[in-house]
Design a protein around this motif. Structure first.
Motif, short mmCIF file in Angstrom:
data_model
loop_
_atom_site.label_atom_id
_atom_site.label_comp_id
_atom_site.label_asym_id
_atom_site.label_seq_id
_atom_site.Cartn_x
_atom_site.Cartn_y
_atom_site.Cartn_z
N PRO A 1 0.83 -1.21 0.00
CA PRO A 1 0.00 0.00 0.00
C PRO A 1 0.86 1.26 0.00
CG PRO A 1 0.07 -0.94 2.19
CD PRO A 1 0.78 -1.91 1.31
N LYS A 2 0.34 2.32 -0.58
CA LYS A 2 1.09 3.55 -0.81
C LYS A 2 0.46 4.69 -0.02
CE LYS A 2 3.54 4.06 -5.07
NZ LYS A 2 3.43 4.30 -6.49
N PHE A 3 1.31 5.41 0.70
CA PHE A 3 0.86 6.48 1.58
C PHE A 3 1.30 7.85 1.07
CE2 PHE A 3 0.75 2.74 4.10
CZ PHE A 3 -0.25 2.93 5.03
N PRO A 4 0.53 8.89 1.42
CA PRO A 4 0.94 10.24 1.01
C PRO A 4 2.26 10.70 1.64
CG PRO A 4 -1.37 10.21 1.66
CD PRO A 4 -0.81 8.88 2.04
N THR A 5 2.51 10.37 2.91
CA THR A 5 3.71 10.77 3.67
C THR A 5 4.19 12.20 3.36
OG1 THR A 5 5.03 9.54 2.02
CG2 THR A 5 4.62 8.47 4.13
N PRO A 6 3.43 13.21 3.80
CA PRO A 6 3.83 14.60 3.54
C PRO A 6 5.22 14.95 4.09
CG PRO A 6 1.55 14.51 4.28
CD PRO A 6 2.11 13.13 4.45
N VAL A 7 5.66 14.27 5.16
CA VAL A 7 6.99 14.59 5.70
C VAL A 7 8.08 14.34 4.67
CG1 VAL A 7 6.47 14.30 8.17
CG2 VAL A 7 7.10 12.29 6.80
N GLN B 1 10.08 8.24 14.87
CA GLN B 1 9.77 8.04 13.45
C GLN B 1 8.82 9.12 12.96
OE1 GLN B 1 8.90 4.07 12.02
NE2 GLN B 1 7.33 4.84 10.65
N ASP B 2 9.19 9.72 11.82
CA ASP B 2 8.29 10.61 11.10
C ASP B 2 7.49 9.75 10.13
OD1 ASP B 2 9.31 13.00 12.28
OD2 ASP B 2 10.99 12.97 10.88
N GLY B 3 6.22 9.52 10.44
CA GLY B 3 5.41 8.64 9.61
C GLY B 3 4.23 9.37 9.03
N ALA B 4 3.02 8.85 9.29
CA ALA B 4 1.81 9.52 8.82
C ALA B 4 1.72 10.93 9.38
CB ALA B 4 0.58 8.71 9.23
N GLU B 5 2.19 11.07 10.62
CA GLU B 5 2.37 12.39 11.23
C GLU B 5 3.84 12.55 11.54
OE1 GLU B 5 -0.52 12.79 14.64
OE2 GLU B 5 -1.00 10.77 13.95
N PRO B 6 4.36 13.76 11.55
CA PRO B 6 5.75 13.94 11.97
C PRO B 6 5.88 13.60 13.45
CG PRO B 6 4.66 16.06 11.78
CD PRO B 6 3.68 15.04 11.25
N SER B 7 7.05 13.14 13.86
CA SER B 7 7.25 12.89 15.28
C SER B 7 7.27 14.23 16.02
CB SER B 7 8.55 12.13 15.54
OG SER B 7 9.65 13.00 15.59
N ALA B 8 6.79 14.21 17.25
CA ALA B 8 6.71 15.44 18.03
C ALA B 8 8.08 16.01 18.33
CB ALA B 8 5.94 15.17 19.33
N ASN B 9 9.10 15.16 18.43
CA ASN B 9 10.45 15.68 18.64
C ASN B 9 10.97 16.41 17.40
OD1 ASN B 9 12.03 15.19 21.29
ND2 ASN B 9 10.83 13.31 21.05
N SER B 10 10.64 15.90 16.23
CA SER B 10 11.06 16.58 14.99
C SER B 10 10.42 17.96 14.90
CB SER B 10 10.66 15.75 13.77
OG SER B 10 11.34 14.51 13.75
N VAL B 11 9.12 18.01 15.17
CA VAL B 11 8.41 19.29 15.12
C VAL B 11 8.94 20.23 16.20
CG1 VAL B 11 6.16 20.41 15.38
CG2 VAL B 11 6.37 18.29 14.06
N SER B 12 9.23 19.69 17.38
CA SER B 12 9.75 20.51 18.47
C SER B 12 11.11 21.12 18.12
CB SER B 12 9.87 19.68 19.76
OG SER B 12 8.59 19.30 20.23
N SER C 1 20.94 11.57 17.33
CA SER C 1 22.03 11.38 16.35
C SER C 1 22.10 9.96 15.82
CB SER C 1 23.37 11.74 16.98
OG SER C 1 23.48 13.10 17.24
N GLU C 2 22.07 8.99 16.75
CA GLU C 2 22.24 7.60 16.34
C GLU C 2 21.09 7.15 15.46
OE1 GLU C 2 24.08 4.25 15.58
OE2 GLU C 2 24.95 5.95 16.67
N ARG C 3 19.86 7.56 15.81
CA ARG C 3 18.70 7.20 14.99
C ARG C 3 18.83 7.80 13.59
NH1 ARG C 3 17.64 4.51 19.13
NH2 ARG C 3 15.55 4.08 19.92
N MET C 4 19.25 9.06 13.51
CA MET C 4 19.40 9.69 12.19
C MET C 4 20.51 9.04 11.39
SD MET C 4 18.69 13.80 12.45
CE MET C 4 19.44 14.17 14.02
N MET D 1 13.13 15.50 10.97
CA MET D 1 14.21 15.86 11.88
C MET D 1 15.49 16.20 11.09
SD MET D 1 15.53 14.03 15.36
CE MET D 1 13.95 14.31 16.16
N VAL D 2 15.71 15.51 9.97
CA VAL D 2 16.85 15.87 9.13
C VAL D 2 16.69 17.30 8.62
CG1 VAL D 2 18.09 15.33 6.99
CG2 VAL D 2 17.35 13.48 8.50
#
Length: 786
Positions: free
Chosen positions: A266-272, A638-649, A677-680, A690-691
């Motif tokens: 399945p294919k998602f829009p993934t705006p992030v 993870q930035d998925g269907a919604e961005p992660s709150a840490n990325s937005v923060s 850092s390690e996750r990125m 987050m990138v």
């Protein structure tokens, strides 16, 4: 760990992906033929037998969920199950009676949640098992994302996937020991039934409880270590250039050249992802990779807008496509998709100048205003995929949205004048949107045969090709198609509507405030900005506790359109603060009303107090007190269907530093990025938002200052010039010359900037060093977009 059934090729339930680009929050097709269920366990499980068939229709006697506000919990209020909401009463009962907890998590517009409710939770015998041998707890994942994230982490770590409904068995101390997603009620050739699972777990709890508890503790300890996100010995985040290039390369490898998007169905829009590609293009626009990033994003947005994932009759976007062509969607509509896609299409218009994209953005917001808006300014959560084809009939997925050739012919019988062959309006529309007598939905996408002879509208030809095919003028075809779609829209109003989840979430309302504010600013439409303003007013009036400075997570539509709250209130999570702060910053830049900026600063202070990890850096998803008893306190990575709150923060902290000059917010941003850092480094494509924040932090944020009166025409012309240009890493500041104003107190250097010859004047500043004064919007545009 063992499985009660072998892992299926496609995990059932509304899918929770592990990584991007394929991963997103809800993914496997709800029409997938394989309906196996995978069960993960922290201890071996004995074999079980075949169960009996469901009993007759249960009596309509409510359980205690009838007192809840959540639409999802209320859907289970007449199950013959002794359901408890998540809370101390259930936990105390489990400890007192020494019973395992059965935790079932879902949401009100989830197709497979509906299936399991109907097949298993309405079954009298299964209800007795759940009520006598377990303490059964229902959770709306949208109300309690902290509970959902903790136990989804367990399910994903111990099985082949995850999704909703999520079903997990816990010790009385809330530690998980078995988990899975959708279960059919009875055993099949390659799957284990829910009744069998319950019998096995009941037996294990009686015979091998100590082993279960020991294994559960061991798994929980391993999950704690695996999920830790901390700065450790690192002092600085990784190189933005390196992370950007790696993220782009990973996206490039999974890109679908023909249809756009990433990976297979399945294919998602993934705006992030689209947002990342636009940012990457801007910083690499003179390179081949930069041009390709722009093309990838624009092509994906165009193919999505032409596909069946977009509702061509009523506007807005469905949740995801079950095929790689964006043709047949999972028909659920989520508020957070509409919010993010409105921004993505607005940015596409900024970059390309093509009104195709701005028209799509306006259509999305038109849909939200009509179908997902409370009269007081708030925004509802979702519309279901399922609805009855006719009143009194059993609900079917997509019934509200699909069409037969006969229906279209009857609605649009008018002849088209000037065509080179006999042609009706209906035939023109059917040709353009790919409708056929047999239906345009493949049997492989419709295993139950519910959609035979039905069609999903999807653009098959450009307006120019359709016009040429019938010897017509392009504008005439445009008008005829729009008129036809309007008639279909009016006819569709008479169909039974899908269920509306009228719950209102602070986080998603924050995203929607951004959607209206950004689109309104880009298009110069005050009407759209007013929707954003009303959304922000709703949040402050109904979802903010002045005394404590805290946000509430949820509120609900009561009788007569009133706004109600649960008692006690459900307090906000990290994503509520992060998304609302982003919305308020976007609204300030769109409206130049500093009250929204002031409230954003206060909410950021509260967020820092409630969620910041002073030892490891970054933000926890939930308050320590609110999550008391949960085995894990997580940071979403993870930035998925919604961005992660840490990325937005991370973005919010940078912008707030730009608006105020407060160094502590820049320091927090650096700590946050260092902690991740390690996750990125490991999978940058899982954190594209987050990138982007990392790039913004390692570049210098532009402060664009407009000196002028907010309502003056020359001020508005300069502001609109800024909004017309795609500049992801900037703050827009209005300096009205009042030294006592909020922003003047925050940024003393503003008092040194003057209007030139009493005209509205722009300055582009970096590190408080400013350009020469500019009064001409064209000159400002050249400076901003060289």
């Amino acid at each position: 760990m063992s499985h009660l059934s072998s892992p299926p090729k496609k995990h059932k339930g509304e899918h929770k992906g592990h990584s991007l680009p394929h991963g997103s929050e809800r993914g496997s097709s709800s029409r997938d033929k394989d309906r196996s269920a995978t069960v993960s366990s922290s201890a071996p499980m004995p074999a079980g037998g075949k169960g009996s068939h469901p009993s007759s229709t249960p009596q309509r006697v409510p359980n205690r969920l009838i007192h809840e506000k959540s639409p999802y919990l209320l859907q289970h209020a007449y199950n013959p199950v002794d359901w408890y909401p998540w809370g101390q009463e259930a936990f105390d009962k489990a400890r007192k009676e020494n019973k395992p907890i059965f935790l079932s998590v879902g949401y009100s517009t989830c197709h497979w949640c509906h299936m399991m409710e109907e097949e298993s939770f309405q079954n009298e015998e299964i209800g007795r098992l759940l009520s006598e041998d377990f303490v059964s707890v229902k959770v709306d994942r949208e109300e309690r994302p902290d509970v959902d994230k903790v136990y989804m982490t367990f399910v994903q770590a111990t099985s082949s996937g995850g999704g909703w409904p999520m079903n997990v068995w816990l010790t009385p101390n809330l530690q998980p020991f078995v988990g899975g997603t959708y279960f059919p009620p009875e055993d099949g050739l390659t799957r284990v039934g829910f009744r069998t699972v319950l019998l096995r777990i009941r037996e294990q709890w009686k015979q091998n409880k100590n082993t279960l508890l020991e294994n559960s503790q061991r798994v929980t300890t391993a999950l704690l270590a695996r999920s830790e996100i901390s700065m450790g010995d690192r002092q600085l985040p990784p190189s933005a250039a390196t992370m950007n290039n790696r993220c782009f390369q990973q996206l490039d490898e999974g890109y679908d050249e023909e249809y756009g998007g990433f990976a297979e169905a399945p294919k998602f829009p993934t705006p992030v992802i689209l947002s990342f590609l636009f940012s990457y293009w801007l910083s690499h626009r003179l390179t081949q990779d930069g041009s390709r990033a722009q093309q990838m994003a624009l092509h994906t947005l165009k193919m999505m807008a032409n596909g069946g994932i977009r509702d061509h009759v009523g506007q807005g976007f469905h949740r995801y496509s079950t095929d790689c062509q964006w043709h047949v969607p999972h028909f659920e509509k989520m508020l957070y998709d509409q919010a993010q896609l409105a921004v993505a299409y607005s940015q596409a218009f900024q970059i390309s100048g093509d009104e195709f994209y701005s028209d799509v953005a306006k259509g999305i917001l038109q849909y939200v205003a009509r179908s997902l808006s409370h009269r007081s300014g708030g925004f509802y959560s979702a519309e279901d995929a399922d609805s009855p084809p006719e009143r009194g009939m059993r609900p079917k997925e997509g019934a509200y949205y699909v069409w037969t050739v006969k229906e279209v012919q009857q609605l649009l019988p008018e002849p088209v004048l000037g065509a080179t062959e006999p042609l009706t309006s209906g035939q023109l529309l059917m040709k353009h949107y790919g409708l056929t007598e047999a239906g345009n939905i493949s049997p492989s996408q419709d295993p139950k045969g519910e959609l035979q002879g039905q069609n999903v509208l999807t653009v098959r030809y450009s307006l120019e090709l359709t016009a040429a095919r019938f010897g017509l003028d392009v504008e005439a075809v445009r008008t005829l198609l729009n008129t036809g779609l309007e008639k279909l829209f009016q006819a569709r109003k008479h169909r039974p509507k899908p269920h509306l989840d009228s719950k209102m979430l602070a986080a998603w309302n924050g995203l929607m405030v951004s959607g209206y504010a950004v689109t309104g600013a880009v298009l110069g439409q005050d009407r759209l900005i007013n929707y954003a303003t009303n959304g922000a007013k709703f949040l402050k009036r109904h979802m903010f506790d002045v005394a404590s400075g805290r946000l509430m997570r949820t509120c609900y539509t009561g009788s007569g359109g009133t706004v109600e709250h649960s008692n006690p209130p459900c307090w906000g999570f990290l994503e509520d603060y992060a998304f609302v702060v982003r919305g308020l910053l976007d609204l300030y830049e769109a409206s130049q009303e500093s009250a929204w900026l002031e409230w954003a600063l206060r909410l950021q202070d509260t967020q820092d107090r409630l969620f910041w990890d002073s030892q490891g850096g970054g933000y926890f998803c939930s308050e320590a007190e609110l999550g008391a008893g949960l085995p894990l306190r997580l940071k979403d990575d993870q930035d998925g269907a919604e961005p992660s709150a840490n990325s937005v923060s991370a973005h919010n902290l940078l912008r707030l530093h730009g608006f105020t000059g407060h160094k502590d917010w820049m320091d927090k941003c650096v700590c946050l990025l260092t902690a991740f850092s390690e996750r990125m480094r490991r999978v940058p494509v899982a954190l594209p938002e987050m990138v982007r924040a990392l790039s913004a932090q390692q570049q210098t944020l532009k402060q664009i200052v407009i000196c002028g009166d907010r309502q003056a025409k020359d001020t508005k012309a300069l502001v609109q010039c800024v909004h017309s240009v795609y500049i992801p890493y900037k703050v827009l500041i209005l300096a009205d010359g009042d030294p006592s104003s909020f922003l003047s107190r925050q940024l003393p250097f503003l008092s040194t900037l003057r209007r030139l010859e009493d005209q509205a004047t722009a300055y582009v500043c970096e590190n408080q060093a400013c350009s020469m004064p500019i009064t001409d919007p064209c000159e400002l545009r050249k400076l901003l977009h060289p």
